[in-house]
Motif scaffolding. Structure first.
Motif, short mmCIF file in Angstrom:
data_model
loop_
_atom_site.label_atom_id
_atom_site.label_comp_id
_atom_site.label_asym_id
_atom_site.label_seq_id
_atom_site.Cartn_x
_atom_site.Cartn_y
_atom_site.Cartn_z
N SER A 36 -34.61 -15.23 -29.97
CA SER A 36 -35.46 -14.34 -31.27
C SER A 36 -35.72 -16.13 -31.53
O SER A 36 -36.95 -16.27 -32.54
N THR A 37 -35.36 -17.70 -31.49
CA THR A 37 -36.53 -18.47 -31.81
C THR A 37 -38.09 -18.53 -31.07
O THR A 37 -38.53 -19.09 -31.66
N GLN A 38 -37.92 -18.00 -29.80
CA GLN A 38 -39.78 -17.18 -28.86
C GLN A 38 -40.31 -16.69 -29.74
O GLN A 38 -40.76 -16.46 -30.42
N GLN A 39 -40.10 -15.57 -30.99
CA GLN A 39 -40.18 -14.27 -30.82
C GLN A 39 -40.55 -14.91 -32.32
O GLN A 39 -41.52 -14.17 -32.65
N GLN A 40 -40.22 -15.22 -33.41
CA GLN A 40 -40.35 -15.63 -34.55
C GLN A 40 -41.79 -16.80 -34.26
O GLN A 40 -42.92 -16.58 -35.31
N ARG A 41 -42.13 -17.51 -32.94
CA ARG A 41 -43.57 -18.38 -33.28
C ARG A 41 -44.28 -17.19 -32.56
O ARG A 41 -43.98 -16.52 -31.99
N PRO A 42 -45.81 -17.98 -33.32
CA PRO A 42 -46.47 -16.51 -32.82
C PRO A 42 -48.25 -16.83 -31.95
O PRO A 42 -47.52 -18.07 -31.15
N GLU A 43 -47.78 -15.60 -30.89
CA GLU A 43 -48.09 -15.92 -29.90
C GLU A 43 -49.61 -15.51 -30.32
O GLU A 43 -50.17 -15.73 -30.44
N ARG A 44 -50.20 -16.25 -28.63
CA ARG A 44 -51.83 -17.35 -28.89
C ARG A 44 -52.28 -15.51 -27.99
O ARG A 44 -51.21 -15.29 -26.94
N ARG A 45 -53.29 -15.62 -28.63
CA ARG A 45 -54.08 -14.17 -27.71
C ARG A 45 -55.41 -15.12 -27.43
O ARG A 45 -55.77 -16.07 -28.24
N PRO A 46 -56.20 -13.54 -26.63
CA PRO A 46 -57.07 -14.35 -25.76
C PRO A 46 -57.84 -14.80 -26.96
O PRO A 46 -58.39 -14.38 -28.19
N PRO A 47 -58.88 -16.33 -27.20
CA PRO A 47 -60.03 -15.69 -27.77
C PRO A 47 -60.77 -14.74 -27.95
O PRO A 47 -60.93 -14.82 -28.67
N ASP A 48 -60.99 -13.67 -27.59
CA ASP A 48 -62.08 -12.40 -27.44
C ASP A 48 -61.58 -12.16 -28.11
O ASP A 48 -61.88 -11.11 -29.23
N GLU A 49 -60.13 -11.54 -28.75
CA GLU A 49 -59.74 -11.08 -29.19
C GLU A 49 -59.40 -11.70 -30.58
O GLU A 49 -59.39 -10.82 -31.94
N ARG A 50 -59.58 -13.07 -31.05
CA ARG A 50 -59.14 -13.72 -32.16
C ARG A 50 -60.53 -13.94 -33.06
O ARG A 50 -60.71 -14.73 -34.11
N SER A 51 -61.91 -14.14 -32.36
CA SER A 51 -62.82 -14.90 -33.05
C SER A 51 -64.09 -13.59 -31.68
O SER A 51 -64.04 -13.82 -31.20
N GLY A 52 -65.42 -14.42 -32.35
CA GLY A 52 -66.73 -13.95 -32.33
C GLY A 52 -66.87 -14.81 -31.24
O GLY A 52 -66.35 -15.89 -30.92
N PRO A 53 -68.45 -14.36 -30.20
CA PRO A 53 -68.20 -14.94 -29.60
C PRO A 53 -69.28 -16.42 -29.54
O PRO A 53 -68.82 -17.35 -28.51
N GLU A 54 -69.43 -16.78 -30.69
CA GLU A 54 -69.60 -17.83 -30.57
C GLU A 54 -68.56 -18.85 -30.94
O GLU A 54 -69.02 -20.16 -30.42
N GLU A 55 -67.68 -18.56 -31.17
CA GLU A 55 -66.27 -19.51 -31.52
C GLU A 55 -65.81 -19.13 -29.69
O GLU A 55 -65.30 -20.09 -29.73
N VAL A 56 -65.56 -18.25 -29.06
CA VAL A 56 -65.27 -18.33 -27.30
C VAL A 56 -66.21 -19.86 -26.62
O VAL A 56 -65.40 -20.84 -26.13
N LEU A 57 -67.87 -19.45 -26.97
CA LEU A 57 -68.66 -20.35 -26.78
C LEU A 57 -67.41 -21.40 -26.68
O LEU A 57 -68.39 -22.77 -26.22
N ALA A 58 -67.71 -21.54 -28.34
CA ALA A 58 -67.30 -23.35 -28.49
C ALA A 58 -66.19 -23.80 -27.73
O ALA A 58 -66.27 -25.18 -27.75
N GLU A 59 -65.46 -22.63 -28.25
CA GLU A 59 -64.08 -22.73 -27.15
C GLU A 59 -64.03 -24.01 -25.56
O GLU A 59 -63.36 -24.71 -25.01
N ARG A 60 -64.70 -22.54 -24.80
CA ARG A 60 -65.33 -23.22 -23.43
C ARG A 60 -65.97 -24.08 -23.45
O ARG A 60 -65.54 -25.28 -22.64
N LEU A 61 -66.57 -24.60 -24.61
CA LEU A 61 -67.55 -26.13 -24.25
C LEU A 61 -66.61 -27.39 -24.42
O LEU A 61 -66.43 -27.80 -23.47
N ALA A 62 -65.59 -27.06 -25.52
CA ALA A 62 -65.21 -27.80 -26.67
C ALA A 62 -64.07 -27.93 -24.49
O ALA A 62 -63.35 -29.39 -24.70
N ARG A 63 -63.57 -27.21 -24.06
CA ARG A 63 -62.49 -27.45 -22.91
C ARG A 63 -62.58 -27.88 -21.24
O ARG A 63 -62.34 -28.32 -20.49
#
Length: 99
Positions: free
Chosen positions: A42-69
């Motif tokens: 139940s404590t794990q279900q309360q934490r927000p789940e991480r979604r894949p980058p393409d589902e939560r942001s636009g392509p430019e943000e995904v590209l910026a995240e790839r650069l940051a990683r």
């Protein structure tokens, strides 16, 4: 007169008493394990789940995240960003549209 025969407690009675005591302790341990697992789930279900980058942001943000990683280098980032901004897409008005 006193009776010292343990009120009819023979070998079977003592064995049954040991068996029921062990069974009771086993049930207590099993209940504790189930309770801890339920509490952990139940404590794990309360934490927000991480979604894949393409589902939560636009392509430019995904590209910026790839650069940051470190998955792409800055030169590739600039080339891909320019390609994204030049390409016609939904909501950009089609070919030849300039913002």
């Amino acid at each position: 007169m006193m009776y010292w025969d343990d009120h009819g407690m023979n070998g079977w009675g003592a064995g049954l008493m040991v068996f029921t005591t062990l069974l009771f302790l086993g049930l207590l341990v099993a209940a504790a394990v189930v309770l801890f697992r339920y509490a952990g789930r139940s404590t794990q279900q309360q934490r927000p789940e991480r979604r894949p980058p393409d589902e939560r942001s636009g392509p430019e943000e995904v590209l910026a995240e790839r650069l940051a990683r470190g998955k792409i280098d800055p030169e590739e980032y600039r080339l891909r960003l320019a390609a994204l901004r030049e390409a016609p897409g939904p909501g950009r008005g089609g070919a030849g549209w300039t913002p």
